[in-house]
Design an enzyme around this catalytic site. Structure first.
Site, short mmCIF file in Angstrom:
data_model
loop_
_atom_site.label_atom_id
_atom_site.label_comp_id
_atom_site.label_asym_id
_atom_site.label_seq_id
_atom_site.Cartn_x
_atom_site.Cartn_y
_atom_site.Cartn_z
N LYS A 197 2.21 17.60 12.64
CA LYS A 197 2.04 17.76 11.20
C LYS A 197 2.78 16.63 10.49
CE LYS A 197 2.69 21.39 7.65
NZ LYS A 197 3.16 22.78 7.44
N SER A 219 -0.32 25.84 5.30
CA SER A 219 -0.41 24.41 5.05
C SER A 219 -0.65 23.56 6.30
CB SER A 219 0.88 23.93 4.37
OG SER A 219 1.99 24.11 5.23
N SER A 242 2.63 29.23 7.27
CA SER A 242 1.82 28.02 7.42
C SER A 242 1.46 27.60 8.84
CB SER A 242 2.50 26.84 6.73
OG SER A 242 2.23 26.91 5.36
N1 GLN Z 1 1.14 29.58 1.79
C1 GLN Z 1 2.55 29.68 1.61
C2 GLN Z 1 2.98 28.89 0.41
O1 GLN Z 1 2.16 28.33 -0.21
C3 GLN Z 1 3.29 29.28 2.85
C4 GLN Z 1 3.54 27.85 2.96
C5 GLN Z 1 4.26 27.48 4.22
O2 GLN Z 1 4.47 28.32 5.09
N2 GLN Z 1 4.66 26.24 4.31
O3 GLN Z 1 4.14 28.82 0.10
#
Ligand code: GLN
Length: 527
Positions: A93, A168, A192
């Site tokens: 990532k 994400s 994420s």
């Molecule tokens: N979807 C969640 C957010 O927008 C989790 C994001 C993440 O785990 N980096 O904060």
């Protein structure tokens, strides 16, 4: 023929190397059936052939990957003792800091940033001899659930290129699902790793907080962030977790204890009767409302299979979870507002001078941040700054911290009644593009309600495929007490075997491998 399907068969050279799991590739490389150069080239070719349709990567690094592969091949030929997964390629990532390779966090503010140091996980991956194929797409600074918030381009779900891969870590998950990489590294602050794994029919794990070093991982919300593995099988996720875990003096939150044998745990899970007497706790408050019917059906089917295999299904009550989402969306932006203060146009990354008026530190910061951050980032910085401001701190941040303590206590009580807690990972399968434009960020925030409690409590969680609903993968989430990540691999491998036997093959093997060319045009125009 039958031999080709046996999990230990590493196959003949004419077999497509990208269709093998990391475990199969590791075995084949060790046995000298093919070289890391061949394996790495096969994945780079696959990326080249499919990337226009899928868009998993922000940066592909073929030269570095092939150089690393050649080095492993040379060392193997010289009889050196290598890491068992040496030569198996991996994707990272683009939140993992890589010296000499640009690291963007999916943001314009770091578009041209080439880091001067390595994240610990990257250093470990390189030391073990895993060639890095490139840096995968993500929502800007890991904030989002669809990968549509990337400043660069969208990523398409390999199962249906009209839908999102989740986020994400959407690029990391799609790379694994599209056979572009056997393994990838994601991060999980509120789901994420697990939610994109659910959307793409892959296995994703959020380790216990402190299990994997966060040194050199671009911070979103430091008390919640964890690095986690994504693979197509539970055993592959276990292998990558094992390789990345361990104490790191550069990360003050890093656990000191020895890393458990996750691969052995996964192997134990596949043994006959491993689920006998295991108590699976269904949490009343997770997903009690609003789960899509296909998701509920796939989830219930797994519960029935587990019960038939000897597991005990118990219902657990965790009242504090009704407030977990609210607490997360106060604590996370508060930490975001502080962590992202460093992008100020002074030290590194983008620098924009104001078009008119005086050029002062303040006007440069304002112009840089206005131009460099996307709207979701700005929204969260504003929310967090507000929640932390004098006069509101106790009402918002302080209250959220209290909820966090209650969530931790509820988990402790729940794990008295159950060995693991289970739920659907997400309420739906992958959503079509454009839900973001519906104008209601809250609608997306609510989608995180089953994953964020684990981050608030620091406990480990896994998403693995429960099966399909209308042709799209459904995620099954397992949660275990802190430091019991091995339990996830054991139970996860057992569930994976049950699902596979039930449908006559692993979910990931049903993923389409050819994608429509309309998707390519759309991905390209978005870039
Ligand atoms: N979807 C969640 C957010 O927008 C989790 C994001 C993440 O785990 N980096 O904060």
């Amino acid at each position: 023929m039958g031999e080709q399907n046996s999990p230990n068969s590493t196959g003949a050279a004419d077999r497509d190397l990208t269709s093998l799991t990391a475990a199969q590739l590791a075995a084949g490389l060790t046995a000298g059936e093919y070289s890391s150069t061949e394996v790495t080239r096969a994945h780079l070719d696959r990326i080249e052939a499919t990337e226009a349709q899928i868009g998993s990567f922000i940066t592909v690094t073929p030269d570095a990957a092939l150089a690393a592969a050649a080095d492993v091949d040379r060392r193997r030929a010289a009889g050196e003792e290598l890491h068992p997964y040496a030569g198996v390629p991996v994707a990272l990532k683009d939140l993992v800091v890589t010296q000499g390779i640009r690291t963007t966090a999916g943001s314009k503010i770091l578009e041209d940033w080439v880091p001067p140091y390595d994240a610990t996980v990257y250093a470990k991956i390189r030391a073990a001899g895993l060639p890095v194929l490139g840096k995968t797409n993500l929502d800007e600074f890991a904030m989002g659930s669809t990968t549509e918030h990337s400043a660069f381009h969208v990523t398409r779900n390999p199962w249906d290129t009209d839908t999102v891969p989740g986020g994400s870590s959407g690029g990391a998950a799609s790379a694994a699902a599209a056979f572009q990489a056997p393994l990838s590294v994601g991060t999980d602050t509120g789901g994420s790793v697990r939610q994109p794994a659910a959307f793409t029919g892959t296995v994703g794990v959020k380790p216990t907080y402190g299990s994997v070093s966060r040194y050199g991982i671009i911070a979103m919300a430091s008390s919640l962030d964890q690095v986690g593995p994504i693979g197509r099988t539970v055993a592959d996720a276990a292998a990558l977790h094992q390789l990345m875990a361990g104490h790191d003096p550069h990360d003050s939150t890093s656990l000191r204890e020895p890393v458990p044998d996750f691969l052995a745990a996964a192997a134990a899970g596949t043994r006959e009767g491993s689920l006998k007497g295991r108590r699976l706790g269904v949490v009343k408050q997770i997903m009690s409302d609003g789960c899509a019917s296909g998701v509920a059906a796939a989830f219930d089917r797994v519960l029935a299979l587990a019960e038939a295999a000897g597991a005990e299904i118990v219902e657990v009550d965790m009242p504090s979870l009704s407030y977990a989402l609210d607490a997360y969306y106060l604590l996370m932006p508060s930490e975001v507002s502080s962590n992202l203060a460093r992008y100020d146009g002074m030290r590194f990354g983008l620098r924009v001078e104001p078009e008119t008026g005086p050029v002062t530190a303040e006007t440069v910061m304002a112009a840089t941040r206005a131009a460099g951050f996307g709207s979701e980032i700005k929204r969260r910085i504003l929310l967090g700054t507000y929640a932390l401001s004098a006069g509101y701190y106790d009402a918002y941040y302080g209250s959220a911290q209290k909820v966090r303590t209650l969530v931790q206590r509820d988990f402790a009580a729940a794990f008295e009644q159950a060995d693991v807690l289970v739920s659907p990972t997400a309420a739906t399968t992958a959503l079509p593009f454009g839900e973001e434009e519906s104008g209601d960020p809250m609608a997306l925030y609510v989608g995180d309600s089953s994953t964020i409690p684990a981050n608030l409590a620091g406990i480990p969680g896994m998403s693995l495929p429960a099966g399909l609903a209308e042709g799209m993968p459904v995620g099954f989430q397992l949660l275990a007490p802190a430091r019991e990540d091995a339990r996830l691999y054991e139970v996860g491998a057992a569930v994976e075997a049950l699902v596979s036997a039930d449908r006559g093959g692993p979910v990931w093997q049903s993923a389409p491998t050819q994608y429509s060319s309309e998707a390519a045009a759309a991905t390209a125009t978005n870039a």
